[in-house]
Motif scaffolding. Structure first.
Motif, PDB file in Angstrom:
ATOM      1  N   ALA A   1     -33.506 -26.929  13.339  1.00  0.00           N
ATOM      2  CA  ALA A   1     -33.806 -25.388  13.045  1.00  0.00           C
ATOM      3  C   ALA A   1     -34.514 -25.298  11.504  1.00  0.00           C
ATOM      4  CB  ALA A   1     -32.473 -24.852  12.794  1.00  0.00           C
ATOM      5  N   ALA A   2     -34.120 -26.458  10.802  1.00  0.00           N
ATOM      6  CA  ALA A   2     -34.867 -26.373   9.510  1.00  0.00           C
ATOM      7  C   ALA A   2     -36.341 -26.437   9.707  1.00  0.00           C
ATOM      8  CB  ALA A   2     -34.302 -27.438   8.466  1.00  0.00           C
ATOM      9  N   PHE A   3     -36.875 -27.420  10.493  1.00  0.00           N
ATOM     10  CA  PHE A   3     -38.087 -27.611  10.427  1.00  0.00           C
ATOM     11  C   PHE A   3     -38.888 -26.368  11.464  1.00  0.00           C
ATOM     12  CE2 PHE A   3     -37.895 -32.266   9.225  1.00  0.00           C
ATOM     13  CZ  PHE A   3     -38.940 -31.953   8.040  1.00  0.00           C
ATOM     14  N   GLU A   4     -38.155 -25.930  12.321  1.00  0.00           N
ATOM     15  CA  GLU A   4     -38.765 -24.635  13.036  1.00  0.00           C
ATOM     16  C   GLU A   4     -39.018 -23.566  12.163  1.00  0.00           C
ATOM     17  OE1 GLU A   4     -35.850 -23.677  16.073  1.00  0.00           O
ATOM     18  OE2 GLU A   4     -36.415 -25.458  17.326  1.00  0.00           O
ATOM     19  N   ALA A   5     -38.215 -23.305  11.015  1.00  0.00           N
ATOM     20  CA  ALA A   5     -38.587 -22.187  10.172  1.00  0.00           C
ATOM     21  C   ALA A   5     -39.408 -22.772   9.053  1.00  0.00           C
ATOM     22  CB  ALA A   5     -36.846 -22.075   9.481  1.00  0.00           C
ATOM     23  N   SER A   6     -39.515 -23.748   8.627  1.00  0.00           N
ATOM     24  CA  SER A   6     -40.647 -24.233   7.726  1.00  0.00           C
ATOM     25  C   SER A   6     -41.119 -25.838   7.629  1.00  0.00           C
ATOM     26  CB  SER A   6     -39.934 -23.866   6.119  1.00  0.00           C
ATOM     27  OG  SER A   6     -40.647 -24.534   5.024  1.00  0.00           O
ATOM     28  N   ASP A   7     -42.523 -25.763   7.676  1.00  0.00           N
ATOM     29  CA  ASP A   7     -42.740 -27.529   7.785  1.00  0.00           C
ATOM     30  C   ASP A   7     -42.489 -28.301   6.400  1.00  0.00           C
ATOM     31  OD1 ASP A   7     -44.696 -26.221   5.574  1.00  0.00           O
ATOM     32  OD2 ASP A   7     -46.546 -26.968   6.902  1.00  0.00           O
ATOM     33  N   GLU A   8     -42.030 -27.669   5.357  1.00  0.00           N
ATOM     34  CA  GLU A   8     -41.359 -28.404   4.336  1.00  0.00           C
ATOM     35  C   GLU A   8     -39.994 -27.974   3.964  1.00  0.00           C
ATOM     36  OE1 GLU A   8     -43.606 -29.992   0.271  1.00  0.00           O
ATOM     37  OE2 GLU A   8     -43.716 -28.065   0.521  1.00  0.00           O
ATOM     38  N   ILE A   9     -39.205 -28.914   3.619  1.00  0.00           N
ATOM     39  CA  ILE A   9     -37.758 -28.827   3.327  1.00  0.00           C
ATOM     40  C   ILE A   9     -37.328 -29.755   2.387  1.00  0.00           C
ATOM     41  CG2 ILE A   9     -37.278 -27.974   5.864  1.00  0.00           C
ATOM     42  CD1 ILE A   9     -35.882 -30.719   6.124  1.00  0.00           C
ATOM     43  N   ASP A  10     -36.003 -29.338   1.690  1.00  0.00           N
ATOM     44  CA  ASP A  10     -35.377 -30.165   0.734  1.00  0.00           C
ATOM     45  C   ASP A  10     -34.552 -31.293   1.494  1.00  0.00           C
ATOM     46  OD1 ASP A  10     -36.755 -28.797  -1.529  1.00  0.00           O
ATOM     47  OD2 ASP A  10     -35.048 -27.616  -1.689  1.00  0.00           O
ATOM     48  N   TRP A  11     -34.351 -32.417   0.893  1.00  0.00           N
ATOM     49  CA  TRP A  11     -33.570 -33.509   1.606  1.00  0.00           C
ATOM     50  C   TRP A  11     -33.046 -34.350   0.508  1.00  0.00           C
ATOM     51  CZ3 TRP A  11     -32.044 -33.076   6.282  1.00  0.00           C
ATOM     52  CH2 TRP A  11     -31.220 -34.037   6.875  1.00  0.00           C
ATOM     53  N   LYS A  12     -32.097 -34.783   0.840  1.00  0.00           N
ATOM     54  CA  LYS A  12     -31.242 -35.760   0.004  1.00  0.00           C
ATOM     55  C   LYS A  12     -32.317 -37.059  -0.396  1.00  0.00           C
ATOM     56  CE  LYS A  12     -27.211 -38.899  -0.760  1.00  0.00           C
ATOM     57  NZ  LYS A  12     -26.210 -39.398  -0.111  1.00  0.00           N
ATOM     58  N   GLN A  13     -32.349 -37.433  -1.838  1.00  0.00           N
ATOM     59  CA  GLN A  13     -33.393 -38.259  -1.989  1.00  0.00           C
ATOM     60  C   GLN A  13     -32.702 -39.623  -1.848  1.00  0.00           C
ATOM     61  OE1 GLN A  13     -35.403 -37.802  -5.666  1.00  0.00           O
ATOM     62  NE2 GLN A  13     -35.732 -39.730  -6.050  1.00  0.00           N
ATOM     63  N   GLY A  14     -33.493 -40.417  -1.205  1.00  0.00           N
ATOM     64  CA  GLY A  14     -32.822 -41.785  -0.947  1.00  0.00           C
ATOM     65  C   GLY A  14     -33.266 -42.711  -2.053  1.00  0.00           C
ATOM     66  N   SER A  15     -32.435 -43.833  -2.421  1.00  0.00           N
ATOM     67  CA  SER A  15     -32.772 -44.707  -3.287  1.00  0.00           C
ATOM     68  C   SER A  15     -34.070 -45.354  -3.023  1.00  0.00           C
ATOM     69  CB  SER A  15     -31.568 -45.738  -3.496  1.00  0.00           C
ATOM     70  OG  SER A  15     -31.722 -46.553  -4.232  1.00  0.00           O
ATOM     71  N   GLY A  16     -34.908 -45.526  -4.022  1.00  0.00           N
ATOM     72  CA  GLY A  16     -36.164 -46.011  -3.796  1.00  0.00           C
ATOM     73  C   GLY A  16     -37.262 -45.354  -3.222  1.00  0.00           C
ATOM     74  N   ILE A  17     -36.901 -44.251  -2.888  1.00  0.00           N
ATOM     75  CA  ILE A  17     -38.121 -43.361  -2.195  1.00  0.00           C
ATOM     76  C   ILE A  17     -38.769 -42.821  -3.237  1.00  0.00           C
ATOM     77  CG2 ILE A  17     -38.601 -41.451  -0.381  1.00  0.00           C
ATOM     78  CD1 ILE A  17     -36.098 -42.305   0.935  1.00  0.00           C
ATOM     79  N   ILE A  18     -40.097 -42.896  -3.002  1.00  0.00           N
ATOM     80  CA  ILE A  18     -40.887 -42.063  -4.157  1.00  0.00           C
ATOM     81  C   ILE A  18     -42.015 -41.053  -3.544  1.00  0.00           C
ATOM     82  CG2 ILE A  18     -40.631 -43.994  -5.797  1.00  0.00           C
ATOM     83  CD1 ILE A  18     -43.680 -44.812  -5.036  1.00  0.00           C
ATOM     84  N   LYS A  19     -42.523 -40.186  -4.273  1.00  0.00           N
ATOM     85  CA  LYS A  19     -43.648 -39.468  -3.830  1.00  0.00           C
ATOM     86  C   LYS A  19     -44.809 -40.205  -3.096  1.00  0.00           C
ATOM     87  CE  LYS A  19     -46.640 -35.791  -5.678  1.00  0.00           C
ATOM     88  NZ  LYS A  19     -47.055 -34.800  -6.904  1.00  0.00           N
ATOM     89  N   GLY A  20     -45.002 -39.636  -2.057  1.00  0.00           N
ATOM     90  CA  GLY A  20     -46.255 -40.324  -1.389  1.00  0.00           C
ATOM     91  C   GLY A  20     -45.719 -41.116  -0.292  1.00  0.00           C
ATOM     92  N   ASP A  21     -44.308 -41.746  -0.344  1.00  0.00           N
ATOM     93  CA  ASP A  21     -43.923 -42.441   0.703  1.00  0.00           C
ATOM     94  C   ASP A  21     -43.745 -41.453   2.155  1.00  0.00           C
ATOM     95  OD1 ASP A  21     -43.618 -44.258  -0.898  1.00  0.00           O
ATOM     96  OD2 ASP A  21     -41.451 -44.350  -1.019  1.00  0.00           O
ATOM     97  N   THR A  22     -43.685 -42.246   3.343  1.00  0.00           N
ATOM     98  CA  THR A  22     -43.504 -41.567   4.570  1.00  0.00           C
ATOM     99  C   THR A  22     -42.331 -41.820   5.039  1.00  0.00           C
ATOM    100  OG1 THR A  22     -45.841 -41.793   5.165  1.00  0.00           O
ATOM    101  CG2 THR A  22     -44.186 -41.519   7.186  1.00  0.00           C
ATOM    102  N   VAL A  23     -41.291 -40.752   5.418  1.00  0.00           N
ATOM    103  CA  VAL A  23     -40.122 -41.115   6.124  1.00  0.00           C
ATOM    104  C   VAL A  23     -40.088 -40.364   7.507  1.00  0.00           C
ATOM    105  CG1 VAL A  23     -38.754 -40.744   3.804  1.00  0.00           C
ATOM    106  CG2 VAL A  23     -39.381 -38.666   5.116  1.00  0.00           C
ATOM    107  N   PHE A  24     -39.500 -40.991   8.394  1.00  0.00           N
ATOM    108  CA  PHE A  24     -39.441 -40.896   9.955  1.00  0.00           C
ATOM    109  C   PHE A  24     -37.942 -40.567   9.913  1.00  0.00           C
ATOM    110  CE2 PHE A  24     -42.763 -43.921   9.744  1.00  0.00           C
ATOM    111  CZ  PHE A  24     -43.670 -43.302  10.509  1.00  0.00           C
ATOM    112  N   MET A  25     -37.433 -39.072  10.201  1.00  0.00           N
ATOM    113  CA  MET A  25     -36.190 -38.580  10.322  1.00  0.00           C
ATOM    114  C   MET A  25     -35.362 -39.095  11.586  1.00  0.00           C
ATOM    115  SD  MET A  25     -36.053 -37.504   7.236  1.00  0.00           S
ATOM    116  CE  MET A  25     -34.506 -36.689   7.486  1.00  0.00           C
ATOM    117  N   TYR A  26     -34.548 -39.631  11.544  1.00  0.00           N
ATOM    118  CA  TYR A  26     -33.788 -40.191  12.717  1.00  0.00           C
ATOM    119  C   TYR A  26     -32.599 -39.272  12.799  1.00  0.00           C
ATOM    120  CZ  TYR A  26     -30.318 -42.951  15.563  1.00  0.00           C
ATOM    121  OH  TYR A  26     -29.462 -43.266  16.635  1.00  0.00           O
ATOM    122  N   VAL A  27     -32.491 -38.683  13.748  1.00  0.00           N
ATOM    123  CA  VAL A  27     -31.426 -37.639  14.012  1.00  0.00           C
ATOM    124  C   VAL A  27     -30.113 -38.162  14.706  1.00  0.00           C
ATOM    125  CG1 VAL A  27     -30.969 -35.238  14.879  1.00  0.00           C
ATOM    126  CG2 VAL A  27     -33.044 -35.717  13.839  1.00  0.00           C
ATOM    127  N   GLY A  28     -28.902 -37.975  14.181  1.00  0.00           N
ATOM    128  CA  GLY A  28     -28.005 -38.827  14.807  1.00  0.00           C
ATOM    129  C   GLY A  28     -27.326 -38.313  16.073  1.00  0.00           C
TER     130      GLY A  28
END
Length: 245
Positions: free
Chosen positions: A144-171
């Motif tokens: 629902a969040a990505f249906e509403a906007s193409d950019e969202i806030d997410w919990k920052q993972g350890s070691g992730i920096i600006k410019g990285d690519t994340v593949f969102m695995y939905v449980g």
């Protein structure tokens, strides 16, 4: 060449020279702002003190090289020698008289900067990486969040920096990778905690691509890519990276 080195450091690293020795007021130190470690020392040294012919002074730069094998190769080249007045196991002295090509000097300077940088700075300067990041639909409706906007806030993972690519695995009950995103901002202050979740910082992720629910299911990740769990941010194998592209 000395002036070019000063200009290169100022432009690329935003660092100005320091002159800590009154007696040797032309000797300049360049250091990291966060840990105060030197990454370069520029001096005027007598050629005879370097084992060279002549007694006139020559401009040199001392640089740190962590790789001992690489250092041993370097000191066999003209214009590069074990460090003058510094630890010869880790530092080298490079002539700034034209003997060593400009590009090589800048490459060695970059290597010295990285070798002396803090762990945090090294992490920020590393090449972009790819991650799988879990999303639990029980706590947050990411679809629902990505249906509403193409950019969202997410919990920052350890070691992730600006410019990285994340593949969102939905449980469960989805149990599949659904989104490819680019990290556009990190270290956004945030303070949240309940019995299931604690968040101290957020990152912004921008949607780049969506996948069908049956494309990259957990069963496929397990059988074809040897991924048996996605409990937190984790790297991905090259084979999966290629398939996700």
């Amino acid at each position: 060449m000395k002036d070019k080195v000063f200009a290169y450091i100022k432009k690329k690293y935003k660092v100005l020279p320091e002159y800590p020795w009154r007696k040797y007021d032309s000797n300049a130190v360049f250091r990291h702002a966060d840990n105060n470690k030197w990454f370069a020392l520029v001096m005027d040294v007598g050629r005879d003190k370097l084992g060279l012919v002549g007694s006139d002074s020559v401009a040199v730069i001392n640089l740190k090289i962590d790789d001992m094998f690489f250092r041993d190769m370097l000191v066999k080249q003209d214009g590069i020698m074990p460090a003058y007045h510094m630890n010869k196991q880790h530092w080298i002295t490079v002539l700034l008289d034209g003997t060593v090509p400009e590009k090589q000097i800048f490459d060695l300077l970059d290597a010295s900067y990285m070798a002396t940088a803090s762990a945090k700075k090294k992490a920020k300067m590393r090449p972009a990486k790819e991650w799988i990041v879990p999303a639990n639909p029980k706590y947050y409706d990411i679809e629902a969040a990505f249906e509403a906007s193409d950019e969202i806030d997410w919990k920052q993972g350890s070691g992730i920096i600006k410019g990285d690519t994340v593949f969102m695995y939905v449980g469960a009950p989805v149990s599949a990778i659904l989104y490819k995103c680019k990290v556009t901002e990190v270290d956004i202050p945030y303070d949240y905690e309940d019995k299931n979740l604690k968040i101290t910082a957020l990152m912004k992720i921008k949607l780049l691509k969506s996948y069908k629910r049956d494309e990259f299911t957990f069963d496929k990740l397990k059988s074809e890519y040897a991924i048996y769990a996605v409990r937190g941010p984790r790297g991905i194998p090259n084979s999966l990276s290629a398939a996700l592209k």
